[in-house]
Design an enzyme around this catalytic site. Structure first.
Site, PDB file in Angstrom:
ATOM      1  N   CYS A 294       4.594 -12.068  20.775  1.00  0.00           N
ATOM      2  CA  CYS A 294       5.635 -12.792  21.488  1.00  0.00           C
ATOM      3  C   CYS A 294       6.631 -13.406  20.514  1.00  0.00           C
ATOM      4  O   CYS A 294       6.254 -14.112  19.590  1.00  0.00           O
ATOM      5  CB  CYS A 294       5.102 -13.904  22.387  1.00  0.00           C
ATOM      6  SG  CYS A 294       4.003 -13.349  23.664  1.00  0.00           S
TER       7      CYS A 294
ATOM      8  N   ARG B  51       7.245  -8.637  17.093  1.00  0.00           N
ATOM      9  CA  ARG B  51       6.254  -9.612  17.555  1.00  0.00           C
ATOM     10  C   ARG B  51       5.697  -9.259  18.939  1.00  0.00           C
ATOM     11  O   ARG B  51       4.770  -9.920  19.416  1.00  0.00           O
ATOM     12  CB  ARG B  51       6.871 -11.011  17.601  1.00  0.00           C
ATOM     13  CG  ARG B  51       7.256 -11.540  16.230  1.00  0.00           C
ATOM     14  CD  ARG B  51       7.729 -12.959  16.326  1.00  0.00           C
ATOM     15  NE  ARG B  51       6.671 -13.833  16.793  1.00  0.00           N
ATOM     16  CZ  ARG B  51       5.825 -14.465  16.009  1.00  0.00           C
ATOM     17  NH1 ARG B  51       5.903 -14.330  14.712  1.00  0.00           N
ATOM     18  NH2 ARG B  51       4.892 -15.250  16.521  1.00  0.00           N
TER      19      ARG B  51
ATOM     20  N   TRP C 192       4.171  -9.943  24.155  1.00  0.00           N
ATOM     21  CA  TRP C 192       2.943  -9.182  23.871  1.00  0.00           C
ATOM     22  C   TRP C 192       1.904  -9.815  24.784  1.00  0.00           C
ATOM     23  O   TRP C 192       1.453 -10.931  24.542  1.00  0.00           O
ATOM     24  CB  TRP C 192       2.576  -9.354  22.405  1.00  0.00           C
ATOM     25  CG  TRP C 192       1.427  -8.548  21.917  1.00  0.00           C
ATOM     26  CD1 TRP C 192       1.480  -7.275  21.416  1.00  0.00           C
ATOM     27  CD2 TRP C 192       0.053  -8.962  21.803  1.00  0.00           C
ATOM     28  NE1 TRP C 192       0.214  -6.876  21.023  1.00  0.00           N
ATOM     29  CE2 TRP C 192      -0.673  -7.894  21.244  1.00  0.00           C
ATOM     30  CE3 TRP C 192      -0.642 -10.130  22.128  1.00  0.00           C
ATOM     31  CZ2 TRP C 192      -2.037  -7.951  20.995  1.00  0.00           C
ATOM     32  CZ3 TRP C 192      -2.008 -10.197  21.887  1.00  0.00           C
ATOM     33  CH2 TRP C 192      -2.687  -9.107  21.325  1.00  0.00           C
TER      34      TRP C 192
ATOM     35  N   ASN D 195       4.797 -18.772  23.465  1.00  0.00           N
ATOM     36  CA  ASN D 195       3.980 -17.896  22.618  1.00  0.00           C
ATOM     37  C   ASN D 195       2.650 -18.616  22.433  1.00  0.00           C
ATOM     38  O   ASN D 195       2.638 -19.808  22.124  1.00  0.00           O
ATOM     39  CB  ASN D 195       4.703 -17.702  21.270  1.00  0.00           C
ATOM     40  CG  ASN D 195       3.876 -16.929  20.267  1.00  0.00           C
ATOM     41  OD1 ASN D 195       2.987 -16.177  20.637  1.00  0.00           O
ATOM     42  ND2 ASN D 195       4.170 -17.122  18.999  1.00  0.00           N
ATOM     43  N   GLY D 196       1.531 -17.903  22.635  1.00  0.00           N
ATOM     44  CA  GLY D 196       0.226 -18.543  22.460  1.00  0.00           C
ATOM     45  C   GLY D 196      -0.575 -18.512  23.752  1.00  0.00           C
ATOM     46  O   GLY D 196      -0.260 -17.748  24.678  1.00  0.00           O
TER      47      GLY D 196
ATOM     48  N   GLU E 269      -8.214   0.993   4.107  1.00  0.00           N
ATOM     49  CA  GLU E 269      -6.804   0.783   4.431  1.00  0.00           C
ATOM     50  C   GLU E 269      -6.177   2.080   4.965  1.00  0.00           C
ATOM     51  O   GLU E 269      -5.403   2.059   5.921  1.00  0.00           O
ATOM     52  CB  GLU E 269      -6.071   0.269   3.183  1.00  0.00           C
ATOM     53  CG  GLU E 269      -4.586   0.032   3.335  1.00  0.00           C
ATOM     54  CD  GLU E 269      -4.200  -0.984   4.399  1.00  0.00           C
ATOM     55  OE1 GLU E 269      -5.076  -1.686   4.936  1.00  0.00           O
ATOM     56  OE2 GLU E 269      -2.999  -1.049   4.725  1.00  0.00           O
TER      57      GLU E 269
ATOM     58  N   LYS F  36      -4.506   2.467   8.699  1.00  0.00           N
ATOM     59  CA  LYS F  36      -3.116   2.908   8.965  1.00  0.00           C
ATOM     60  C   LYS F  36      -3.099   4.026   9.996  1.00  0.00           C
ATOM     61  O   LYS F  36      -2.285   4.028  10.904  1.00  0.00           O
ATOM     62  CB  LYS F  36      -2.437   3.420   7.693  1.00  0.00           C
ATOM     63  CG  LYS F  36      -2.084   2.436   6.616  1.00  0.00           C
ATOM     64  CD  LYS F  36      -1.190   1.301   7.006  1.00  0.00           C
ATOM     65  CE  LYS F  36      -2.005   0.132   7.458  1.00  0.00           C
ATOM     66  NZ  LYS F  36      -1.566  -1.178   7.222  1.00  0.00           N
TER      67      LYS F  36
ATOM     68  N   GLU G 164      -3.845   2.690  13.403  1.00  0.00           N
ATOM     69  CA  GLU G 164      -2.800   1.802  13.925  1.00  0.00           C
ATOM     70  C   GLU G 164      -1.593   2.560  14.466  1.00  0.00           C
ATOM     71  O   GLU G 164      -1.075   2.222  15.522  1.00  0.00           O
ATOM     72  CB  GLU G 164      -2.311   0.850  12.817  1.00  0.00           C
ATOM     73  CG  GLU G 164      -3.226  -0.335  12.562  1.00  0.00           C
ATOM     74  CD  GLU G 164      -2.687  -1.276  11.491  1.00  0.00           C
ATOM     75  OE1 GLU G 164      -2.448  -0.804  10.361  1.00  0.00           O
ATOM     76  OE2 GLU G 164      -2.493  -2.457  11.773  1.00  0.00           O
TER      77      GLU G 164
ATOM     78  N   HIS H 167     -26.169   7.557   4.558  1.00  0.00           N
ATOM     79  CA  HIS H 167     -27.079   6.673   5.275  1.00  0.00           C
ATOM     80  C   HIS H 167     -26.724   6.587   6.758  1.00  0.00           C
ATOM     81  O   HIS H 167     -26.905   5.536   7.373  1.00  0.00           O
ATOM     82  CB  HIS H 167     -27.073   5.285   4.629  1.00  0.00           C
ATOM     83  CG  HIS H 167     -27.534   5.307   3.203  1.00  0.00           C
ATOM     84  ND1 HIS H 167     -28.815   5.652   2.846  1.00  0.00           N
ATOM     85  CD2 HIS H 167     -26.873   5.063   2.046  1.00  0.00           C
ATOM     86  CE1 HIS H 167     -28.938   5.602   1.519  1.00  0.00           C
ATOM     87  NE2 HIS H 167     -27.765   5.256   1.014  1.00  0.00           N
TER      88      HIS H 167
ATOM     89  N   LYS I 283       2.923  -7.586  14.954  1.00  0.00           N
ATOM     90  CA  LYS I 283       2.882  -7.830  13.517  1.00  0.00           C
ATOM     91  C   LYS I 283       2.197  -9.136  13.168  1.00  0.00           C
ATOM     92  O   LYS I 283       1.435  -9.231  12.234  1.00  0.00           O
ATOM     93  CB  LYS I 283       4.301  -7.822  12.947  1.00  0.00           C
ATOM     94  CG  LYS I 283       4.310  -7.962  11.447  1.00  0.00           C
ATOM     95  CD  LYS I 283       5.412  -7.178  10.804  1.00  0.00           C
ATOM     96  CE  LYS I 283       5.201  -7.031   9.323  1.00  0.00           C
ATOM     97  NZ  LYS I 283       4.167  -6.049   8.974  1.00  0.00           N
TER      98      LYS I 283
HETATM   99  C1  G6P Z   1      -2.062  -7.941  12.615  1.00  0.00           C
HETATM  100  C2  G6P Z   1      -1.308  -6.704  12.150  1.00  0.00           C
HETATM  101  C3  G6P Z   1      -2.051  -6.093  10.963  1.00  0.00           C
HETATM  102  C4  G6P Z   1      -2.188  -7.128   9.863  1.00  0.00           C
HETATM  103  C5  G6P Z   1      -2.940  -8.364  10.357  1.00  0.00           C
HETATM  104  C6  G6P Z   1      -2.940  -9.502   9.350  1.00  0.00           C
HETATM  105  O1  G6P Z   1      -3.268  -7.581  13.166  1.00  0.00           O
HETATM  106  O2  G6P Z   1      -1.216  -5.768  13.197  1.00  0.00           O
HETATM  107  O3  G6P Z   1      -1.295  -4.989  10.488  1.00  0.00           O
HETATM  108  O4  G6P Z   1      -2.861  -6.578   8.767  1.00  0.00           O
HETATM  109  O5  G6P Z   1      -2.267  -8.863  11.531  1.00  0.00           O
HETATM  110  O6  G6P Z   1      -1.635  -9.984   9.179  1.00  0.00           O
HETATM  111  P1  G6P Z   1      -1.243 -11.006   8.065  1.00  0.00           P
HETATM  112  O7  G6P Z   1       0.189 -11.363   8.365  1.00  0.00           O
HETATM  113  O8  G6P Z   1      -2.155 -12.185   8.186  1.00  0.00           O
HETATM  114  O9  G6P Z   1      -1.393 -10.329   6.750  1.00  0.00           O
END
Ligand code: G6P
Length: 583
Positions: free
Chosen positions: A2, A27, A74, A100-101, A457, A461, A464, A480, A578
């Site tokens: 949001c 956001r 969101w 927001n929240g 990582e 990606k 995501e 395992h 984000k």
């Molecule tokens: C959200 C994003 C991720 C990110 C995570 C941590 O879940 O979608 O891509 O890694 O937040 O974000 P930060 O701003 O705390 O690094």
């Protein structure tokens, strides 16, 4: 998570708010809307979809008034729908609010307000705020007093911007969800974060938790616990141009390419004070979520290897439950945005136990940076794409420098910028591989030691933005259990820098996968390891310490092109945002 925008000043509010919302879309983007105040009345336009879709349908620019609020959502409470989109109004239609929240105790307040005859039009928790403020206004309170009294009843975290017909001001409230105020000439803006406003100002004040702010065209007043407080103004160095797509089709690819500059810049960051804190600490806890957690894992390996120091790395949302708090703990909180609520709550927990906090963030003035004992900024510039790309490598670069500095060593950076460029030149190759794998639904990523978090990582990606099932394992762990899933044709992406002591073991793990029909994609600077691959990604030779910085990049390309192959928008992945400011 949001995005909130507010404007009051000498210009028409709606077009300005719309522009800021576009810059805020990372956001959240399931619905959007704007409310303006004009001629003693409030007008609201809102709808479902990305901002461009809502604008195309309702013409958001075409609204009168010099004061207004906007929102890009969101969804948390209530599905994305026109009724649930913000701004939300009260029964009179003379009050509009964006939020927001999450208001945790909204259900009990809703019952109480319904009993008093308030009619609810949405399923949102936000709507109780609109009706509660309405109720207090009816009881004779002034606008800001009514907002203050309402938010005092809420449990949870929130950022609110409230607009009332006939008032030349906006009232804002913050508890847990960020709100910044930007100052122009005879105009004042509010937003959830700085990049949304960079086109209009670089002068900001940051609201603290528990603050109420009143803004008008001339400036801002702040209150905390009913008393006036001062909030320092800061000049930010980011510019609006830094947050533009330029000639790139997506922010994600722009930000991947920007690593040619952002990685060397992060390797120049001063970590002297931070290294002293680490050396002085009795124990070290590293906290982060998602990508930032992976950066923490790289640090753990490096600190052990380079400095012989142990540290524990926590997924921030689990910290309160799983950490044993002892005196002398240094918490290193890693967060690109500096606003992630899980990380903020973990830091709050650490503070209650008197831990010192070192924040590693990208955003000057973010909540995390303001509450920390010491800060290291990763200097990556604004990152707009929802998935972290350049900010991950900048976090890793800074944490690598820190781990080595604790050991009294420096990073050997000579020629490294050229190596980053060489790896960026693998874009076309990764595009071809993504094309070849366009119909594949399961991926495995493996690596050992420092390359295990890189594998994690890479898998994150892909999940995501390409919505593909991907698993990451420390290569030795594969046998395992997960080896049972390796079948004919399953791609296994192996992160295999030749430096270090583990590549011969990795060869064994590769053979185990091949024997079960797994198809290897080898990322390596060793021809022996590359020869194992059906797909070979030749990497420049690099020290083991710096290898995560290079080996992450082809995996970012793989995710990006896999996303495009499947027809998705890499900048706005479904269900994600984000900056996640709800727990
Ligand atoms: C959200 C994003 C991720 C990110 C995570 C941590 O879940 O979608 O891509 O890694 O937040 O974000 P930060 O701003 O705390 O690094």
């Amino acid at each position: 998570m949001c995005g909130i925008v507010g404007y009051i000043g000498h210009r028409k509010a709606a077009p300005l708010i719309l522009g800021c919302l576009r810059a805020h879309e990372y956001r959240g983007y399931d619905s959007a809307g704007i409310a303006t105040a004009h001629d003693g009345k409030i007008t609201v336009k809102k709808g479902v979809g990305k901002i461009a879709e809502v604008d195309a349908k309702y013409d958001l620019e075409d609204m009168e008034g010099h004061a207004g609020i906007g929102h890009t959502r969101w969804a948390t409470h209530g599905a994305p729908s026109r009724a649930n989109a913000h701004p939300i109004t009260d029964c009179t239609g003379r009050l509009a609010i964006v939020h927001n929240g999450v208001i945790e105790n909204y259900a009990e307040i809703k019952k109480e307000l319904a009993r008093r005859g308030h009619k609810f039009k949405s399923e949102t928790d936000t709507e109780v705020a609109a009706h509660l403020i309405e109720e207090y206004l009816k009881n004779g309170l002034e606008f800001e007093a009514a907002v203050g009294k309402a938010v005092a009843r809420f449990r949870g975290n929130y950022g609110f911007a409230v607009l009332k017909a006939g008032e030349d001001k906006l009232v804002l409230a913050r508890n847990g969800s960020p709100l910044v105020i930007g100052f122009g000439r005879n105009e004042v803006f509010a937003a959830s974060d700085v990049p949304a406003l960079l086109r209009h100002t670089r002068e900001f004040a940051f609201m603290e938790d528990g603050d109420l702010a009143v803004i008008d065209a001339k400036g801002a007043r702040f209150m905390h616990d009913g008393r006036p407080v001062r909030r320092r103004r800061m000049h930010v160095s980011w510019t609006a141009d830094m947050a533009q797509k330029d000639c790139y089709p997506h922010f994600t690819i722009k930000e991947i390419e920007e690593q040619a500059a952002s990685i060397p810049a992060a390797l120049r960051v001063d970590v002297g004070r931070a290294a002293k804190l680490v050396r002085a600490a009795k124990r070290i806890h590293v906290l982060g979520c998602g990508t930032s957690y992976h950066a923490g894992l790289v640090f753990k390996h490096l600190l052990a290897r380079a400095a012989g120091r142990e540290c524990e790395v926590f997924v921030a949302s689990e910290y309160g439950e799983s950490a044993v708090m002892k005196p002398g703990t240094l918490v290193i909180a890693v967060s690109q945005s500096g606003e992630t609520i899980d990380t903020m709550m973990a830091v709050r927990h650490a503070r209650l136990h008197r831990a010192k906090v070192l924040a590693i963030t990208n955003v000057v003035g973010s909540s995390l940076s303001r509450g920390a004992d010491a800060n290291v900024y990763i200097n990556a510039g604004p990152e707009v794409g929802v998935v972290a790309t350049k900010t991950f490598t900048s976090q890793v670069a800074v944490l690598t420098k820190l781990a080595l500095a604790v050991a009294g060593r420096k990073v050997a950076v000579n020629g490294f910028a050229k190596k980053v460029k060489d790896v960026l030149a693998l874009s076309g190759k990764m595009k071809e591989i993504a094309h070849a794998l366009r119909n594949t639904d399961d991926f495995f990523f493996i690596g050992r030691s420092l390359s295990a978090p890189v594998a994690m990582e890479g898998a994150l990606k892909l999940k995501e933005i390409a919505y593909v099932h991907a698993e990451a394992y420390s290569a030795g762990e594969l046998k395992h259990g997960p080896l049972s899933l390796i079948a004919e044709g399953i791609p296994v992406i192996v992160i295999a820098p030749a430096a270090g002591e583990t590549h011969h073991k990795l060869l064994g793990n590769i053979r185990e996968c091949k024997a079960r029909g797994g198809k290897i994609m080898a990322l390596s600077d060793s021809s022996r390891l590359l020869d194992e691959g059906k797909w070979k990604v030749p990497m420049p030779p690099v020290s083991e310490e710096l290898s995560p910085l290079l080996y992450t990049i082809p995996l970012q390309f793989l995710a990006y092109y896999s996303c495009l192959e499947r027809g998705f928008d890499p900048d706005k992945p479904r269900n994600l945002a984000k900056s996640v400011t709800v727990e």
